[in-house]
Design an enzyme around this catalytic site. Structure first.
Site, PDB file in Angstrom:
ATOM      1  N   ALA B  19       0.846  -1.200   0.000  1.00 20.77           N
ATOM      2  CA  ALA B  19       0.000   0.000   0.000  1.00 20.77           C
ATOM      3  C   ALA B  19       0.881   1.249   0.000  1.00 20.77           C
ATOM      4  CB  ALA B  19      -0.925  -0.012   1.219  1.00 20.77           C
ATOM      5  N   HIS B  46       5.505  -7.368   5.388  1.00 20.68           N
ATOM      6  CA  HIS B  46       4.604  -8.510   5.529  1.00 20.68           C
ATOM      7  C   HIS B  46       3.788  -8.765   4.260  1.00 20.68           C
ATOM      8  CE1 HIS B  46       2.518 -11.662   7.517  1.00 20.68           C
ATOM      9  NE2 HIS B  46       1.358 -11.047   7.548  1.00 20.68           N
ATOM     10  N   GLY B  53      -3.101 -14.835  -3.415  1.00 22.65           N
ATOM     11  CA  GLY B  53      -3.439 -14.080  -4.604  1.00 22.65           C
ATOM     12  C   GLY B  53      -4.307 -12.885  -4.298  1.00 22.65           C
ATOM     13  N   HIS B 257      -7.696 -16.982  10.661  1.00 22.06           N
ATOM     14  CA  HIS B 257      -7.541 -17.804   9.469  1.00 22.06           C
ATOM     15  C   HIS B 257      -7.744 -19.253   9.866  1.00 22.06           C
ATOM     16  CE1 HIS B 257      -5.936 -19.623   5.850  1.00 22.06           C
ATOM     17  NE2 HIS B 257      -5.961 -18.433   5.280  1.00 22.06           N
ATOM     18  N   ARG B 273      -6.951 -24.934   0.132  1.00 18.56           N
ATOM     19  CA  ARG B 273      -8.336 -25.403   0.068  1.00 18.56           C
ATOM     20  C   ARG B 273      -8.964 -25.019  -1.255  1.00 18.56           C
ATOM     21  NH1 ARG B 273     -10.759 -22.388   4.043  1.00 18.56           N
ATOM     22  NH2 ARG B 273      -8.788 -21.323   4.313  1.00 18.56           N
TER      23      ARG B 273
END
Lengths: 250, 611
Positions: B19, B46, B53, B257, B273
């Site tokens: 950002a 980080h 993605g 998460h 997943r």
């Protein structure tokens, strides 16, 4: 491995207190299941010596912050499990890079210089117009670029490199691999001659003495030996004047 | 007498993740002088850890056919449990495809469509079309109606960050790494920069700018089990909160998460997943289809995390010295797929848990992962309360994510919001003038100098910074986790208030010379505990369940009373935040059913601690 008492011998020096000469300090620690050097160093700092300096960021072998010399080899401390080491563990900061203090070194400045020196960006005359559909790329080419871009700039290849240890300007395997990343990228419009200006020298592809510690030490297992051969061959071909017949770009 | 370096620039950006760097690129391309401050070299931010993605509705792959910005919008709003700003979500979904394409020109080697037929692990067949070959492809992620998550093999965050930083290097943008902003310089009306501490020398510095942008990421490390990097301590948020005039939005919205790897809490990406991985219990039974027949393992993160916790509470967890956990099974995806598309997962499992996912199961448990809350800004990224202060990315509550963020929307937010807000901050900065009083700056530095002296000399006491930190982490972990209830939250608030008072009496054990890590932690900790109090007090007060905020004693979403955003302020001298509320902007999609799970998921064995 259970119940081992680990002995850490750690290099200590604070450049801001030059009156205290560098020395080795010993810490004892009870080994725990799944202990890594990351876990151990944090325990030492929190429980025994809050002045101890070292760097970790992701602690998952993604960011490249925590390389140090562990029992004689440059490695990522976060992914080094203590149960793979003898009970006596010696830690030194990486050589070549400027020391911040104890085990912390300044890799950021070094790698920014590398990026500037090798002009590590896609050299393109195209101005992005994000409103139109993206240009196509073969997925195999995308993967090939990504393979070279997996370098995490940890500095293990530089610290273990004999040439880099004696020659300040040598770009090392990280620099040569970086150039290879842009050479395989069809979006980069640089000519072989322009690449030659960057790495066709003793500071670049021709400075390597072929000891290949870089390849042995790379925690990402990048094929550095192959990348070096690839770049050297292209540069030698250009340097010898084969530029009409040989093309750098695939 | 103060003696410090002063830097003056047009725009000061705190944080060199995606950002921050995206905003810097925008500003520099308009001719502004920019300085970026960063705790670490930019490429160690980080952002690089985001493997999976970023969502953008390009609709190139077969399973993405028919995708559009409208579908992405609906997914995002439902995911947020109607807690997001819909005008922000609309701007975001419209810009995300542009941001992806821009990054393609700048150098990201996005994975591309390969034409031909293939069979998915669940037996479904699909055919990628010839006319789409070579365009940017996408994978499946939780909570999305289409395959929309664009990626670079297993290193999307890494390639985005390296490419963005290559732009920063090319443009010659100044980065001061190993530099930490420790307070904002302001007069209660306007922000004119920061006081920073050099993490090479320990010296204080002053940065003065027409605009200051906080892009410091999240606060995951307030929790003892977090997937976040160790630098994610919420710095930008508490530095803003400490002004007393800037509020933090929705701090109680904390994402867990589903698959943090036991016991090091390193993230196993949702891509596992998305690509067809299963969750199994101690009997190797695939339990998610029983709870969520439609989306199974790919319901939104808050739902999957809660179902896993419920299942563990029923006694189906695998016992371990680190508490009960479940298994992630990707063996059926095959060695080839695992070692290429999911290679980072394979490496992490091998290096940090000693298991090979080609033949072994991976131990996982829901782990703190993302902070939806942050510095509350308007849709231009301008912070509430101070002119000239902006925030973007995870540090901000812009508010794209409401009470639950979709996987793939955080990476997408960094560069998409960076693009949108970058233009707005640039516009503001081009129109701004720089004026400041020497006295104001000097007082701001003096205040920080005095804090340092008090800590080094133990003037206020001898409390140990690491003990207090552990107590803070434990309070959040034990009482402000996945399932919450009134009595537990009250305990958290009481404990944290006590720890907060003690944190005002920290004294260093070491001498604190130079870049002392103990001093850095001691300077941060009171601010971190303030954030912990904003989280727990906000959660205690919000008597409903919404998105990731699941109250056992108030299991239903309550739109009549709680369709609103929490704003937490920290008045001078307080030991609890002052909470205010504001309405949520709803422009297109009125509150309704999310279509998967329910925010009302009633836990089994309610009243127990979070597993």
């Amino acid at each position: 491995m259970a119940d081992r008492q680990l002995t850490f011998e750690i290099f200590r020096y604070n450049p801001l207190k030059p009156e205290v000469a560098p020395y080795m300090q010993t810490y004892k620690l009870a080994e725990t299941t799944g202990m890594t050097i990351f876990v151990a160093l944090n325990m030492i700092r929190e429980e025994q010596d809050p002045s101890l300096m070292f760097d970790f960021v992701c602690r998952a072998a993604i960011c490249g912050s925590c390389a140090m010399v562990i029992n004689g080899r440059p490695r990522l401390a976060c992914k080094t499990l203590t149960n793979t080491l003898p009970a006596k563990i010696k830690l030194f900061p990486l050589p070549v890079f400027k020391l911040v203090g104890d085990l912390a070194v300044d890799t950021g400045t070094w790698f920014r210089y590398l990026s500037e020196k090798t002009e590590s960006w896609v050299h393109t005359s195209k101005v992005p117009d994000p409103k139109v559909q993206e240009e196509r790329m073969d997925n195999a080419v995308a993967n090939q670029i990504y393979e070279a871009e997996r370098c995490i700039e940890c500095g293990c290849c530089i610290a273990g490199c004999a040439t880099a240890n004696i020659r300040d300007e040598f770009l090392g395997a990280a620099g040569i691999n970086r150039v290879a990343r842009f050479m395989v990228d069809p979006r980069d419009e640089r000519s072989p001659g322009e690449y030659f200006e960057i790495v066709g020298s003793e500071e670049g592809a021709f400075g390597c003495m072929g000891l290949m510690a870089c390849d042995d030490n790379c925690p990402m297992e990048l094929p550095l030996q192959m990348q070096l051969a690839f770049v050297r061959r292209k540069m030698a071909a250009y340097g010898l004047g084969y530029k009409e017949k040989k093309r750098i770009k695939p | 007498m103060s003696n410090y370096q002063t830097h003056i620039t047009d725009m000061l950006i705190v944080g060199a993740g995606l950002a921050g760097e995206r905003i810097a690129v925008e500003a520099a391309s308009q001719g502004l002088n920019v300085i970026i401050l960063s705790l670490v070299p930019p490429r160690r931010s980080h952002s690089t850890a985001a493997q999976g993605g970023m969502q953008a509705s390009l609709g190139n792959c077969a399973m993405g056919e028919g995708d559009s910005t409208d579908v992405h919008f609906a997914d995002t709003v439902k995911g947020s449990d109607w807690g997001c700003e819909q005008d922000v979500a609309r701007a975001f979904v419209e810009n995300a495809p542009l941001a992806v394409r821009e990054m393609a020109v700048w150098g990201v080697p996005w994975s591309r469509v390969v034409a031909g037929k293939r069979t998915l692990p669940d037996g479904r067949e699909l055919e990628e079309k010839k006319e789409k070959e070579g365009l940017i492809t996408a994978r499946d992620f939780g909570g999305t109606a289409k395959w929309r998550t664009c990626y670079t093999a297993d290193g999307t965050g890494h390639t985005l960050q390296y490419t963005m930083d290559s732009m920063v290097v090319q443009m010659g943008i100044t980065v001061h790494d190993r530099t930490e902003a420790i307070s904002l310089i302001h007069d209660g009306d306007k922000c004119i920069g920061v006081v920073a501490r050099c993490l090479r020398t320990g010296d204080l510095r002053v940065y003065i700018a027409k605009s200051t942008v906080m892009c410091t990421g999240g606060y995951g490390r307030l929790y003892s089990a977090s997937t976040n990097a160790v630098i994610n301590e919420g710095n930008g948020m508490f530095v803003a909160l400490n002004t007393g005039v800037v509020p933090l939005g929705n701090m109680e919205a904390v994402q867990f998460h589903p698959t943090g790897m036991v016991p090091v809490w390193i993230l196993i990406t949702e891509g596992a997943r998305g690509d067809g991985g299963y969750l199994l219990d101690k009997n190797l039974y695939r339990f998610m289809p029983d709870y969520e027949p439609k989306k199974k393992e790919l319901a939104s993160r808050d739902v999957v995390s809660r179902r896993m916790t419920q299942h563990i509470r029923k006694g189906h967890g695998v016992d371990s010295p680190y508490g009960p956990h479940l298994w992630l099974d990707i063996r059926h995806l095959g060695a080839n797929h695992i070692n290429t598309n999911l290679r980072e997962i394979a490496n992490i499992a091998k290096n940090f848990a000693g298991v090979d996912p080609v033949k072994d199961l991976i131990p996982v448990r829901p782990t703190q992962h993302y902070s939806m809350g942050g510095v509350r800004t308007n849709k231009d990224g301008h912070a509430y309360g101070l002119k000239g202060l902006f925030a973007c990315g995870e540090a901000a509550c812009w508010d794209l994510h409401g009470f639950n963020r979709l996987g793939g929307n955080s990476l997408a937010e960094t560069i998409t919001a960076g693009r949108i807000i970058g233009k707005k901050v640039t516009e503001y900065t081009l129109g701004a003038t720089l004026s400041y009083s020497y006295e104001q700056v000097n007082n701001a530095v003096k205040e920080q100098e005095n804090r340092v002296k008090a800590l080094v000399n133990g003037w206020n006491g001898k409390e140990d910074v690491y003990n207090l930190r552990n107590e803070m982490e434990k309070s959040l972990m034990d009482y402000v986790g996945i399932f919450r209830n009134g009595p537990d939250l009250q305990k958290a608030v009481d404990n944290l208030r006590e720890v907060y008072h003690r944190s005002l009496n920290i004294g260093l054990k070491s001498g604190g010379e130079g870049p002392s890590p103990e001093l850095a932690q001691a300077l941060r900790l009171p601010g971190m505990i303030r954030l912990a109090l904003c989280i727990s007090y906000g959660a205690l007060t919000r008597t409903e369940s919404r998105g990731s905020h699941a109250r056992e004693d108030y299991p239903k979403r309550d739109d009549a009373n709680w369709l609103k955003r929490t704003l937490a302020y920290w008045p001078e001298g307080a030991d609890l935040p002052e909470l205010k509320y504001e309405p949520v902007t709803i422009t297109e999609l009125p509150p309704g059913d999310r279509g998967y799970g329910e925010s009302s998921a009633q836990p089994e064995g309610g009243g127990k601690k979070n597993g």
